[in-house]
Design a protein around this motif. Structure first.
Motif, PDB file in Angstrom:
ATOM      1  N   GLU A 148       0.820  -1.213   0.000  1.00 29.97           N
ATOM      2  CA  GLU A 148       0.000   0.000   0.000  1.00 29.97           C
ATOM      3  C   GLU A 148       0.857   1.267   0.000  1.00 29.97           C
ATOM      4  N   THR A 149       2.017   1.194  -0.612  1.00 26.01           N
ATOM      5  CA  THR A 149       2.897   2.357  -0.768  1.00 26.01           C
ATOM      6  C   THR A 149       3.151   2.556  -2.246  1.00 26.01           C
ATOM      7  N   GLU A 150       3.076   3.785  -2.705  1.00 23.84           N
ATOM      8  CA  GLU A 150       3.465   4.038  -4.095  1.00 23.84           C
ATOM      9  C   GLU A 150       4.959   4.297  -4.121  1.00 23.84           C
ATOM     10  N   TRP A 151       5.671   3.428  -4.833  1.00 23.26           N
ATOM     11  CA  TRP A 151       7.119   3.532  -4.947  1.00 23.26           C
ATOM     12  C   TRP A 151       7.459   4.163  -6.289  1.00 23.26           C
ATOM     13  N   LEU A 170       5.502   1.912  -8.847  1.00 23.55           N
ATOM     14  CA  LEU A 170       5.119   0.542  -8.503  1.00 23.55           C
ATOM     15  C   LEU A 170       4.401   0.563  -7.160  1.00 23.55           C
ATOM     16  N   SER A 171       3.305  -0.178  -7.064  1.00 25.63           N
ATOM     17  CA  SER A 171       2.650  -0.391  -5.782  1.00 25.63           C
ATOM     18  C   SER A 171       2.228  -1.848  -5.704  1.00 25.63           C
ATOM     19  N   ILE A 172       2.193  -2.392  -4.478  1.00 23.91           N
ATOM     20  CA  ILE A 172       1.851  -3.800  -4.257  1.00 23.91           C
ATOM     21  C   ILE A 172       0.810  -3.865  -3.143  1.00 23.91           C
ATOM     22  N   ALA A 173      -0.280  -4.552  -3.403  1.00 26.19           N
ATOM     23  CA  ALA A 173      -1.329  -4.739  -2.403  1.00 26.19           C
ATOM     24  C   ALA A 173      -1.084  -6.051  -1.654  1.00 26.19           C
ATOM     25  N   PRO A 174      -1.561  -6.181  -0.412  1.00 32.06           N
ATOM     26  CA  PRO A 174      -1.327  -7.397   0.368  1.00 32.06           C
ATOM     27  C   PRO A 174      -1.820  -8.669  -0.312  1.00 32.06           C
ATOM     28  N   GLU A 175      -2.883  -8.575  -1.111  1.00 32.24           N
ATOM     29  CA  GLU A 175      -3.396  -9.774  -1.772  1.00 32.24           C
ATOM     30  C   GLU A 175      -2.609 -10.150  -3.022  1.00 32.24           C
ATOM     31  N   GLY A 205       1.339  -0.069 -11.654  1.00 36.64           N
ATOM     32  CA  GLY A 205       1.772   1.317 -11.589  1.00 36.64           C
ATOM     33  C   GLY A 205       1.799   1.907 -12.978  1.00 36.64           C
ATOM     34  N   HIS A 206       2.690   2.855 -13.175  1.00 37.97           N
ATOM     35  CA  HIS A 206       2.864   3.505 -14.469  1.00 37.97           C
ATOM     36  C   HIS A 206       4.293   3.277 -14.924  1.00 37.97           C
ATOM     37  N   GLY A 207       4.443   2.814 -16.154  1.00 37.43           N
ATOM     38  CA  GLY A 207       5.765   2.483 -16.648  1.00 37.43           C
ATOM     39  C   GLY A 207       6.532   3.648 -17.234  1.00 37.43           C
ATOM     40  N   HIS A 250      11.996   4.748  -4.277  1.00 37.08           N
ATOM     41  CA  HIS A 250      11.756   5.430  -3.008  1.00 37.08           C
ATOM     42  C   HIS A 250      10.271   5.602  -2.811  1.00 37.08           C
ATOM     43  N   ALA A 251       9.861   5.724  -1.564  1.00 37.10           N
ATOM     44  CA  ALA A 251       8.460   5.914  -1.245  1.00 37.10           C
ATOM     45  C   ALA A 251       8.040   7.309  -1.672  1.00 37.10           C
ATOM     46  N   ALA A 252       7.080   7.361  -2.596  1.00 41.26           N
ATOM     47  CA  ALA A 252       6.639   8.653  -3.090  1.00 41.26           C
ATOM     48  C   ALA A 252       5.849   9.371  -1.995  1.00 41.26           C
ATOM     49  N   PRO A 253       5.997  10.690  -1.908  1.00 43.80           N
ATOM     50  CA  PRO A 253       5.283  11.433  -0.855  1.00 43.80           C
ATOM     51  C   PRO A 253       3.779  11.418  -1.090  1.00 43.80           C
TER      52      PRO A 253
END
Length: 253
Positions: A147-150, A168-173, A178-180, A250-253
């Motif tokens: 649940e973090t946008e990287w 890139l973002s990844i959900a627990p399931e 993301g956007h390439g 990096h974790a996007a703000p």
């Protein structure tokens, strides 16, 4: 019969890939012989693979879609692959899996050969696999990854274009995407044995500047090669089986 038209997924998109390349349409059905009902969250995944002389099948392109009304097999499928990702001299086959969440519950024993010069519908027979006692994804490994946008800083050590920063973002399931830099994309992430892998990458088919397309192809190749990860503060590193850095984010703000 459930008819499923699968979204285009490409793993081998070269920097010189032509946007107007002709599509090849692969179709057929997936079935199994056991009297087993499909789970409510079942997904069908069909993959075009190369058939090497060493017997190893390597993915070229694939498609995954949710079976919205699970019922009885067979499951009909159809998906398009750009002709410029295959070679006229290559040997290819179609492989299939049925997933429940991010766990494979049915898989074929071997790919079904296809002739790309005379494509015809195929039938792929899958077989049930034992369901693991514990979920494949161990969500407590490093929950900060979810649940973090990287935002991608570099690919293979090369800084990304400042005007086309992939995410890139990844959900627990297990949903990832993301956007390439040019196209939106999604894939399936799987966590096992303290590792991280991504399934075939699906994306839209917009054409952008050559340098952006080259970077996007490198991003998708890096995701396909990912086998592990680590988080140092706010920095996420994706690495291959040897520990070589493929992506730094990096974790996007």
């Amino acid at each position: 019969m459930f008819k499923i038209v699968l979204t285009l997924l490409l793993l081998m998109v070269g920097p010189g890939a032509a946007a107007a390349a002709e599509d090849l349409t692969f179709s057929g059905d997936v079935t199994y012989r056991q009297r087993i009902a499909l789970p409510p969250n079942a997904q069908l995944r069909v993959t075009l693979v190369t058939l090497g002389t060493d017997g190893e099948a390597k993915p070229v392109a694939g498609a995954t879609a949710l079976i919205s009304t699970p019922g009885q097999v067979p499951l009909a499928f159809a998906f398009d692959v750009r002709s410029n990702v295959v070679s006229a001299s290559g040997q290819y086959g179609l492989s299939a899996e049925i997933l429940s969440g991010n766990i494979v519950v049915f898989r074929d024993a071997a790919p079904v050969p296809v002739d790309i010069e005379a494509i015809a519908p195929v039938t792929i027979i899958v077989h049930p696999l034992p369901v693991p006692a514990e979920p494949v994804a161990t969500l407590d490994i490093m929950p900060a990854i979810f649940e973090t946008e990287w935002a991608v800083d570099s690919i293979g050590g090369t800084p990304v274009l400042p005007t086309a920063v992939p995410t890139l973002s990844i959900a627990p399931e297990g949903r990832a995407g993301g956007h390439g830099g040019c196209n939106s994309y999604f894939a399936e992430a799987a966590f096992a044995n303290d590792g991280l892998t991504f399934g075939p990458v699906a994306g839209t088919r917009m054409a952008c500047a050559p340098d952006v397309m080259t970077q996007e192809a490198a991003l998708f190749a890096a995701l396909a090669a990912t086998r592990a990860y680590r988080i140092d503060g706010a920095i996420l590193h994706l690495t291959d089986h040897a520990g070589t850095s493929l992506l730094e984010l990096h974790a996007a703000p």
